[in-house]
Design a protein around this motif. Structure first.
Motif, short mmCIF file in Angstrom:
data_model
loop_
_atom_site.label_atom_id
_atom_site.label_comp_id
_atom_site.label_asym_id
_atom_site.label_seq_id
_atom_site.Cartn_x
_atom_site.Cartn_y
_atom_site.Cartn_z
N TYR A 240 -5.58 -7.02 9.70
CA TYR A 240 -5.40 -5.64 10.16
C TYR A 240 -5.44 -5.55 11.67
CZ TYR A 240 -6.04 -4.73 5.25
OH TYR A 240 -5.89 -4.76 3.87
N ARG A 241 -4.84 -6.52 12.34
CA ARG A 241 -4.82 -6.55 13.81
C ARG A 241 -3.49 -6.08 14.37
NH1 ARG A 241 -10.17 -7.06 15.34
NH2 ARG A 241 -11.13 -8.06 13.56
N LEU A 242 -2.67 -5.48 13.53
CA LEU A 242 -1.38 -4.96 13.99
C LEU A 242 -1.22 -3.53 13.47
CD1 LEU A 242 1.32 -5.59 15.43
CD2 LEU A 242 2.19 -6.38 13.22
N SER A 243 -0.63 -2.70 14.31
CA SER A 243 -0.44 -1.30 13.96
C SER A 243 0.28 -1.13 12.63
CB SER A 243 0.36 -0.61 15.07
OG SER A 243 0.70 0.72 14.71
N ASN A 244 -0.09 -0.13 11.89
CA ASN A 244 0.54 0.17 10.61
C ASN A 244 1.97 0.67 10.81
OD1 ASN A 244 0.53 0.57 7.72
ND2 ASN A 244 0.34 2.75 8.09
N LYS A 245 2.21 1.36 11.91
CA LYS A 245 3.51 1.99 12.17
C LYS A 245 4.21 1.26 13.32
CE LYS A 245 1.85 6.49 10.62
NZ LYS A 245 0.43 6.16 10.42
N LEU A 246 5.36 0.70 13.00
CA LEU A 246 6.16 -0.03 13.97
C LEU A 246 7.60 0.46 13.89
CD1 LEU A 246 4.89 -3.63 13.09
CD2 LEU A 246 4.14 -2.25 15.03
N GLU A 247 8.44 0.06 14.87
CA GLU A 247 9.85 0.43 14.78
C GLU A 247 10.48 -0.30 13.58
OE1 GLU A 247 12.68 -1.41 15.54
OE2 GLU A 247 11.90 -3.24 16.43
N ASN A 249 12.99 -2.30 12.70
CA ASN A 249 13.32 -3.72 12.59
C ASN A 249 12.07 -4.58 12.43
OD1 ASN A 249 16.10 -4.48 12.47
ND2 ASN A 249 16.37 -3.62 14.52
N LEU A 250 10.97 -4.19 13.06
CA LEU A 250 9.73 -4.95 12.89
C LEU A 250 9.13 -4.71 11.51
CD1 LEU A 250 8.02 -4.62 16.41
CD2 LEU A 250 9.32 -6.55 15.47
N GLN A 251 9.26 -3.49 10.99
CA GLN A 251 8.80 -3.22 9.62
C GLN A 251 9.61 -4.02 8.61
OE1 GLN A 251 5.99 -2.00 9.81
NE2 GLN A 251 5.91 0.22 9.57
N LYS A 252 10.91 -4.12 8.83
CA LYS A 252 11.74 -4.91 7.92
C LYS A 252 11.38 -6.39 8.00
CE LYS A 252 15.79 -1.90 7.46
NZ LYS A 252 15.92 -1.96 5.99
N ASN A 426 -7.41 0.93 -4.98
CA ASN A 426 -6.64 0.40 -3.86
C ASN A 426 -7.31 -0.60 -2.94
OD1 ASN A 426 -4.39 1.76 -4.62
ND2 ASN A 426 -4.09 2.79 -2.68
N GLY A 427 -7.56 -1.79 -3.41
CA GLY A 427 -7.97 -2.88 -2.55
C GLY A 427 -6.75 -3.60 -1.99
N ASN A 428 -7.00 -4.72 -1.30
CA ASN A 428 -5.89 -5.47 -0.70
C ASN A 428 -4.85 -5.90 -1.71
OD1 ASN A 428 -6.49 -5.80 2.17
ND2 ASN A 428 -8.32 -6.86 1.49
N MET A 429 -5.32 -6.51 -2.79
CA MET A 429 -4.37 -6.99 -3.81
C MET A 429 -3.57 -5.83 -4.39
SD MET A 429 -5.29 -9.26 -7.17
CE MET A 429 -4.24 -9.35 -8.61
N ALA A 430 -4.24 -4.72 -4.64
CA ALA A 430 -3.57 -3.57 -5.23
C ALA A 430 -2.52 -3.00 -4.29
CB ALA A 430 -4.59 -2.50 -5.58
N ARG A 431 -2.85 -2.91 -3.01
CA ARG A 431 -1.90 -2.35 -2.04
C ARG A 431 -0.65 -3.22 -1.92
NH1 ARG A 431 -6.01 -0.90 2.96
NH2 ARG A 431 -7.00 0.92 2.01
N GLU A 492 -0.17 3.65 3.89
CA GLU A 492 -0.32 2.31 4.45
C GLU A 492 0.94 1.51 4.13
OE1 GLU A 492 -1.52 -1.76 4.96
OE2 GLU A 492 -0.95 -0.89 3.04
N PHE A 493 1.48 0.79 5.13
CA PHE A 493 2.81 0.21 4.98
C PHE A 493 2.91 -0.80 3.85
CE2 PHE A 493 6.06 -2.97 5.92
CZ PHE A 493 7.17 -2.15 5.95
N HIS A 494 1.92 -1.67 3.69
CA HIS A 494 2.02 -2.69 2.65
C HIS A 494 2.08 -2.06 1.27
CE1 HIS A 494 1.65 -6.01 5.38
NE2 HIS A 494 0.52 -5.54 5.87
N GLU A 495 1.51 -0.87 1.12
CA GLU A 495 1.56 -0.18 -0.16
C GLU A 495 2.84 0.63 -0.33
OE1 GLU A 495 -1.13 3.05 -2.72
OE2 GLU A 495 -1.72 2.47 -0.70
#
Length: 586
Positions: A240-247, A249-252, A426-431, A492-495
């Motif tokens: 969790y050392r990177l922002s959840n919201k990115l432009e 192309n970085l999200q892709k 909603n833990g890590n695995m679930a997300r 949260e992006f991963h979810e």
């Protein structure tokens, strides 16, 4: 005098009683008889068929005699709340009708230059992940993106081998490292280890840590100057050392790493597929449940479940491992939906949604607090109860069982391959699984609306089963894995990897549309700096860690610890783990 018998012409005459009074008296007598039998009946949370029949009969009597429902509830209590064994025949239980309209789309745009064009020579980024398998997975994904932001070469991340699980597995023993490197070659240059000159590494790594939710600008301001000076930088505790919201192309790029580049090794994939096939052989459909009711989770979350002084003492002893935990209000935590449901509550929710007792459930869980006593109500509701330990022999699991991350990988594969996946708060695995299942066709994913369900569970015996089931269905709208559940720019992006999900050409109802242009526009307005196309930098200081971001205990065998490991892992006597305290106080 009206009731006094009078003798006339040698006969006893009884005065006439009005018909309405006789009916009323009969009703009262019937009520008392049924109530007396109800009091004598043994209490049970899951009535058998005769009890259900008696409850239905009593309900019928109440309606016929026009007796107030409040009186019915007070007299019959649990009998009124009779859990049916059968389920709904609805096809929607096992999938979404709207899933066919969406597909994963994570290819880079033409504006995203290749790694060869942007990577600077003599710059190397090293990453030391932390936590369990799924917590480390988030770190690996973000490590690739961080390397891209810094236009540097990434060294294959190091996995956490020292903390809670003491799993000695390295990256190549869990993930296909060659596939990882080659599949991302156009995005980021990745090497297995630092290059050497004259038998020595090019430079000694400079070790540092970035704040949680660090934005691209944060990386450029904090890490890039050190890369230019030291040439090799190692980032520690990288989760969790990177922002959840990115432009976009970085999200892709995140999606390409998560859903395509991170592939388990062949032995893990083959065993996971065997478990899936064994579940499918038992039933047309199967459900996977990530139960998440381990002692560590309950202790860290501050949740208590009515186990009295024994529970408070045991969970309190575990909580002492984390000196920085604030004193919480357990009742308030549950009321606000911050606690996992009990196994019984999970079972009642699923039955209320329409899943019958013939459903086969694969349970991914660590050591459940309260063991079999806690699991008994769930098993009574769903007796077809399976885990990797029940599906596979000890010999088959031998090559995995000594490594918690490899065992967790097996659970991950089976949960991903299930028709329905149920999370518990909603833990890590679930997300990660929820996002993956969205990406690959919006397979049904259910997560409890714990905040609303809390009061319903507390008062369930004061209503009929039909009323309870109706409310559960209403409360769970928006928590069933449908495509239109999450608003663009939220979550949260991963979810919820909305930037990586596109619509097919078919026309959709307006309320269901997840148009990429709408998503990008809304995210752009909220988070992007228009002049640079980057997110505006948010507060970069570390945030309080949520228990749902931790993987503690999730990979312990469901049927408890083996005797070999029991002495090394005692939940109530183990000394405080320095690694855990560092992680949580960070």
């Amino acid at each position: 005098m009206g009731l006094r018998r009078r003798r006339r012409h040698g006969r006893w005459v009884v005065p006439a009683i009005p018909a309405s009074s006789a009916a009323c008296a009969a009703a009262v007598m019937m009520l008392l008889v049924v109530a007396f039998h109800s009091l004598l009946a043994p209490p049970t949370s899951i009535p058998d068929a005769p009890q259900r029949s008696r409850s239905a009969t009593a309900s019928s009597l109440m309606v016929k005699r026009n007796i107030p429902i409040e009186l019915h509830r007070s007299l019959f209590g649990a009998d009124l709340f009779s859990v049916p064994s059968g389920g709904s025949a609805s096809h929607d239980l096992w999938g979404s009708k709207l899933s066919e309209f969406f597909h994963g789309c994570s290819n880079a745009s033409s504006e995203f230059p290749t790694a060869e064009a942007v990577t600077h020579p003599n710059r190397y980024l090293m990453i030391a992940t932390s936590g369990g398998l799924n917590q480390q997975r988030t770190g690996i994904i973000d490590a690739v993106v961080a390397a891209r932001i810094l236009n540097t070469t990434l060294v294959v991340p190091k996995l956490d081998q020292k903390s809670f699980w003491k799993d000695a597995s390295d990256f190549a023993e869990i993930f296909d490292v060659d596939w990882f490197i080659s599949s991302l070659a156009k995005d980021v240059k990745i090497i297995k280890q630092l290059p050497k000159r004259d038998g020595k590494i090019v430079a000694t790594p400079y070790i540092m840590r970035v704040p949680r939710k660090c934005t691209p600008k944060c990386y450029q301001n904090r890490v890039l100057p050190l890369l230019l000076k030291k040439h090799v930088v190692q980032l520690t505790k990288f989760d969790y050392r990177l922002s959840n919201k990115l432009e976009t192309n970085l999200q892709k790029l995140r999606c390409r790493v998560n859903y395509h580049a991170l592939k388990f090794t062949d032995p893990i994939l083959e065993m996971g597929e065997k478990l899936i096939q064994r579940m499918k052989a038992k039933s047309q459909h199967f459900m996977a449940l990530h139960l998440r009711f381990e002692p560590d989770m309950l202790a860290f979350s501050g949740c208590y479940y009515g186990g009295g002084e024994k529970e408070r003492k045991e969970l309190g002893a575990i909580r002492k491992r984390w000196k920085t935990l604030h004193t919480s209000n357990p009742e308030k935590e549950r009321r606000h939906g911050k606690c996992p449901l009990t196994p019984e509550e999970v079972g009642l929710m699923l039955r209320a949604l329409g899943f019958g007792d013939d459903v086969h459930i694969y349970v991914a869980s660590g050591e459940v607090y309260g063991a079999e006593e806690t699991l008994a109500p769930l098993k009574a509701l769903f007796p077809n109860f399976h885990s990797k330990e029940t599906l596979a022999s000890k010999e088959e699991l031998a090559r995995f069982s000594a490594f918690s991350s490899r065992m967790a990988a097996l659970d991950f594969i089976v949960c991903d391959g299930s028709d329905v996946f149920v999370t518990n708060n909603n833990g890590n695995m679930a997300r990660i699984l929820a996002g993956r299942r969205r990406y690959y066709g919006h397979k049904r994913t259910i997560r409890p609306n714990a905040k609303k369900l809390y009061s319903l569970f507390m008062n369930r015996t004061s209503m009929t089963w039909d009323a309870f089931a109706s409310k559960v269905s209403a409360f769970q709208k928006g928590f069933m894995g449908e495509p239109n559940e999450v608003k663009p720019g939220r979550g949260e992006f991963h979810e919820n990897p909305l930037e990586c999900i596109c619509e097919h050409s078919q026309v959709l109802p307006e309320s269901t549309s997840l148009s990429q242009s709408v998503i990008n526009t809304k995210i752009g307005k909220s988070h992007l700096n228009k002049s640079r196309g980057r997110p505006s930098e948010s507060r970069s200081g570390d945030e309080v860690l949520d228990w749902r971001e931790l993987d503690y205990g999730e990979n312990t065998p469901l049927n408890g610890l083996s005797k070999e490991n029991e002495s090394e892992y005692n939940l109530f006597t183990r000394p405080e783990d320095v690694e855990l305290e560092e992680l949580i106080s960070d």
